[in-house]
Design a protein around this motif. Structure first.
Motif, mmCIF file in Angstrom:
data_model
loop_
_atom_site.group_PDB
_atom_site.id
_atom_site.type_symbol
_atom_site.label_atom_id
_atom_site.label_comp_id
_atom_site.label_asym_id
_atom_site.label_seq_id
_atom_site.Cartn_x
_atom_site.Cartn_y
_atom_site.Cartn_z
ATOM 1 N N GLN A 1 11.065 7.193 3.073
ATOM 2 C CA GLN A 1 10.411 8.259 2.448
ATOM 3 C C GLN A 1 9.391 8.124 1.704
ATOM 4 O O GLN A 1 8.220 8.935 1.570
ATOM 5 C CB GLN A 1 11.497 8.699 1.265
ATOM 6 N N VAL A 2 8.776 6.622 1.340
ATOM 7 C CA VAL A 2 7.441 6.449 0.843
ATOM 8 C C VAL A 2 6.321 6.791 1.901
ATOM 9 O O VAL A 2 5.473 7.458 1.442
ATOM 10 C CB VAL A 2 7.471 4.731 0.713
ATOM 11 N N TRP A 3 6.624 6.530 3.455
ATOM 12 C CA TRP A 3 5.691 7.142 4.174
ATOM 13 C C TRP A 3 5.548 8.804 4.077
ATOM 14 O O TRP A 3 4.421 9.149 4.062
ATOM 15 C CB TRP A 3 6.172 6.959 5.641
ATOM 16 N N LEU A 4 6.648 9.268 4.022
ATOM 17 C CA LEU A 4 6.726 10.757 3.801
ATOM 18 C C LEU A 4 5.825 11.333 2.646
ATOM 19 O O LEU A 4 5.011 12.142 2.506
ATOM 20 C CB LEU A 4 8.067 11.320 3.997
ATOM 21 N N VAL B 1 -0.599 3.202 -4.851
ATOM 22 C CA VAL B 1 -0.142 2.307 -3.777
ATOM 23 C C VAL B 1 0.971 2.605 -3.418
ATOM 24 O O VAL B 1 2.009 3.157 -4.206
ATOM 25 C CB VAL B 1 -0.031 0.760 -4.751
ATOM 26 N N MET B 2 1.236 2.610 -2.094
ATOM 27 C CA MET B 2 2.359 2.687 -1.321
ATOM 28 C C MET B 2 3.027 1.384 -0.924
ATOM 29 O O MET B 2 2.359 0.739 -0.379
ATOM 30 C CB MET B 2 2.461 3.772 -0.251
ATOM 31 N N ALA C 1 -3.636 6.478 -0.076
ATOM 32 C CA ALA C 1 -2.991 5.484 -1.039
ATOM 33 C C ALA C 1 -3.496 4.133 -0.297
ATOM 34 O O ALA C 1 -3.482 3.998 1.054
ATOM 35 C CB ALA C 1 -1.695 5.333 -1.475
ATOM 36 N N THR C 2 -3.479 2.985 -0.974
ATOM 37 C CA THR C 2 -3.481 1.742 -0.347
ATOM 38 C C THR C 2 -1.939 1.318 0.050
ATOM 39 O O THR C 2 -1.196 1.456 -0.818
ATOM 40 C CB THR C 2 -3.980 0.515 -1.501
ATOM 41 N N VAL C 3 -2.027 0.757 1.070
ATOM 42 C CA VAL C 3 -0.381 0.547 1.791
ATOM 43 C C VAL C 3 -0.294 -0.787 2.089
ATOM 44 O O VAL C 3 -0.986 -1.392 2.701
ATOM 45 C CB VAL C 3 -0.643 1.400 3.118
ATOM 46 N N LEU C 4 0.926 -1.443 1.364
ATOM 47 C CA LEU C 4 1.362 -2.637 1.780
ATOM 48 C C LEU C 4 2.762 -2.535 2.308
ATOM 49 O O LEU C 4 3.670 -2.205 1.534
ATOM 50 C CB LEU C 4 1.570 -3.515 0.523
ATOM 51 N N ALA C 5 2.679 -2.471 3.616
ATOM 52 C CA ALA C 5 4.135 -2.343 4.465
ATOM 53 C C ALA C 5 4.669 -3.668 4.586
ATOM 54 O O ALA C 5 4.256 -4.794 4.743
ATOM 55 C CB ALA C 5 3.875 -1.844 5.774
ATOM 56 N N PRO D 1 -6.567 3.491 6.524
ATOM 57 C CA PRO D 1 -7.412 2.643 6.046
ATOM 58 C C PRO D 1 -6.700 2.036 4.841
ATOM 59 O O PRO D 1 -5.414 2.555 3.956
ATOM 60 C CB PRO D 1 -8.370 3.788 5.136
ATOM 61 N N ASN D 2 -7.136 0.866 4.426
ATOM 62 C CA ASN D 2 -6.457 0.170 3.187
ATOM 63 C C ASN D 2 -5.156 -0.049 3.342
ATOM 64 O O ASN D 2 -4.260 0.009 2.366
ATOM 65 C CB ASN D 2 -7.023 0.713 1.973
ATOM 66 N N SER D 3 -4.849 -0.726 4.529
ATOM 67 C CA SER D 3 -3.295 -0.991 4.727
ATOM 68 C C SER D 3 -2.953 -2.341 5.366
ATOM 69 O O SER D 3 -3.935 -2.829 6.151
ATOM 70 C CB SER D 3 -2.794 -0.001 5.806
ATOM 71 N N ARG D 4 -1.987 -2.836 5.191
ATOM 72 C CA ARG D 4 -1.819 -4.267 5.806
ATOM 73 C C ARG D 4 -0.163 -4.451 5.879
ATOM 74 O O ARG D 4 0.721 -3.721 5.049
ATOM 75 C CB ARG D 4 -2.413 -5.426 5.159
ATOM 76 N N LEU D 5 0.197 -5.267 6.700
ATOM 77 C CA LEU D 5 1.621 -5.729 6.714
ATOM 78 C C LEU D 5 1.948 -6.908 6.286
ATOM 79 O O LEU D 5 1.388 -7.815 6.751
ATOM 80 C CB LEU D 5 1.929 -5.600 8.352
#
Length: 354
Positions: free
Chosen positions: A159-162, A173-174, A285-289, A313-317
């Motif tokens: 749901q965060v992705w949605l 931030v997500m 948003a900035t994404v930290l998966a 952009p601005n995402s990492r795992l």
């Protein structure tokens, strides 16, 4: 997994909930907000949809939203392994500094659900409906216009992705956990359908109009949880012999199993059309998966995350290494593995202009 996916965690869950109630979280409140004329993606309209929620802290503070997993509840996220590691004084999401919002998804907790009376006539909701209800709760019910963070686990992670696609400027931030932004497929969907079909094909289900809970519900839930959560190494540590494996399985099959078969069936079925792949570029948003290397439902060897994060952009795992102390799909339900990463990110992630 949001901490209460199925009877794999039945006994443990009741203990966690007891401990959670004993914790002194700042200014804890629980309530139900009524969403008037709620329209489902099917076109059906419910005159009043109940949306349950729990909040911690002062509404004047910066808000963070926490989303639970399948068949879980917002309050359940206050268990020691999750909320107990996050919301206390000096912790990453200190409830004296943040306004913490924990909604109950449609179909569970204090939110409207089939067991309220409609049974199998309840609208066949999906994750889009859940996010819509959460958005209306925040903006109409709690008068929140922007949040610092939306963090979700398992179903909550999806749901965060949605959220990032449907309301891209609502959060800074997500943090989607134990999830992937890809079509429901492979073992993840096949195992879910086995739960759904096991219940629907059980003569005791009676088209949803049963008088006693169909026995297939607990058996299929335990089967699913054992097959898709727990971690290979951790389960081997818990059950190193056939005798111990039988004991563990018998314990889960005989454990108290609160809830309702229709409610669980609807929860698992609600993932059927989840597929955010086409809209990843909408995320701002900035994404930290956060995933775990031994997650049985979201195995990293599929290579999904490597591909999708290149589009954001601005995402990492953050991939948590597997060990006999992790718990497969359940690993991210233990905040100790990732809380420091979230705390550091909140100190540096830019704020949306609003």
């Amino acid at each position: 997994m949001n901490r209460h996916l199925s009877s794999l965690f039945g006994v443990v869950l009741s203990l966690l909930m007891t401990c959670a109630d004993a914790q002194n979280f700042t200014n804890r409140k629980e309530g139900v907000w009524l969403a008037k004329d709620f329209r489902f993606h099917t076109g059906e309209v419910m005159p009043e949809l109940k949306v349950g929620y729990t909040t911690l802290g002062d509404p004047a503070n910066e808000a963070v939203v926490i989303l639970h997993g399948t068949t879980g509840t917002g309050t359940g996220m206050l268990n020691p392994a999750f909320g107990g590691e996050l919301f206390g004084p000096g912790q990453a999401l200190d409830a004296s500094k943040y306004f913490v919002i924990l909604p109950d998804a449609i179909g569970t907790g204090r939110s409207s659900k089939p067991s309220d009376g409609l049974r199998a006539k309840f609208p066949r909701y999906n994750y889009d409906d859940m996010v819509n209800a959460q958005f209306r709760l925040l903006t109409e019910g709690l008068n929140v216009k922007h949040v610092r963070l939306i963090l979700g686990n398992s179903m909550g992670g999806m749901q965060v992705w949605l959220w990032g696609m449907t309301h891209p400027e609502f959060m800074d931030v997500m943090v989607p956990m134990a999830s992937m932004p890809s079509e429901m497929s492979g073992r993840n969907w096949m195992m879910r359908r086995l739960i759904i079909d096991s219940i629907r094909n059980d003569p005791e289900w009676m088209g949803g109009n049963y008088t006693t809970q169909p026995r297939s519900w607990q058996f299929s839930s335990v089967f699913y949880a054992t097959a898709t959560s727990g971690g290979h190494q951790a389960l081997q540590r818990l059950a190193p012999t056939r005798e111990k494996a039988d004991q563990l399985l018998d314990q889960r099959l005989k454990a108290a199993f609160p809830g309702d078969a229709n409610d669980h069936l609807y929860q698992w079925d609600s993932s059927r059309d989840y597929n955010p792949l086409a809209h990843l570029e909408k995320i701002k948003a900035t994404v930290l998966a956060i995933n775990s290397a031994d997650d049985e439902r979201n195995p990293p060897e599929l290579g999904v995350m490597d591909k999708v994060l290149k589009r954001i952009p601005n995402s990492r795992l953050l991939l948590i290494p597997a060990s006999d102390q992790t718990a497969g799909h359940g690993t991210t339900g233990q905040a100790k593995w990732w809380k420091s990463e979230v705390e550091a990110l909140l100190k540096t992630a830019p704020r949306m202009t609003r």
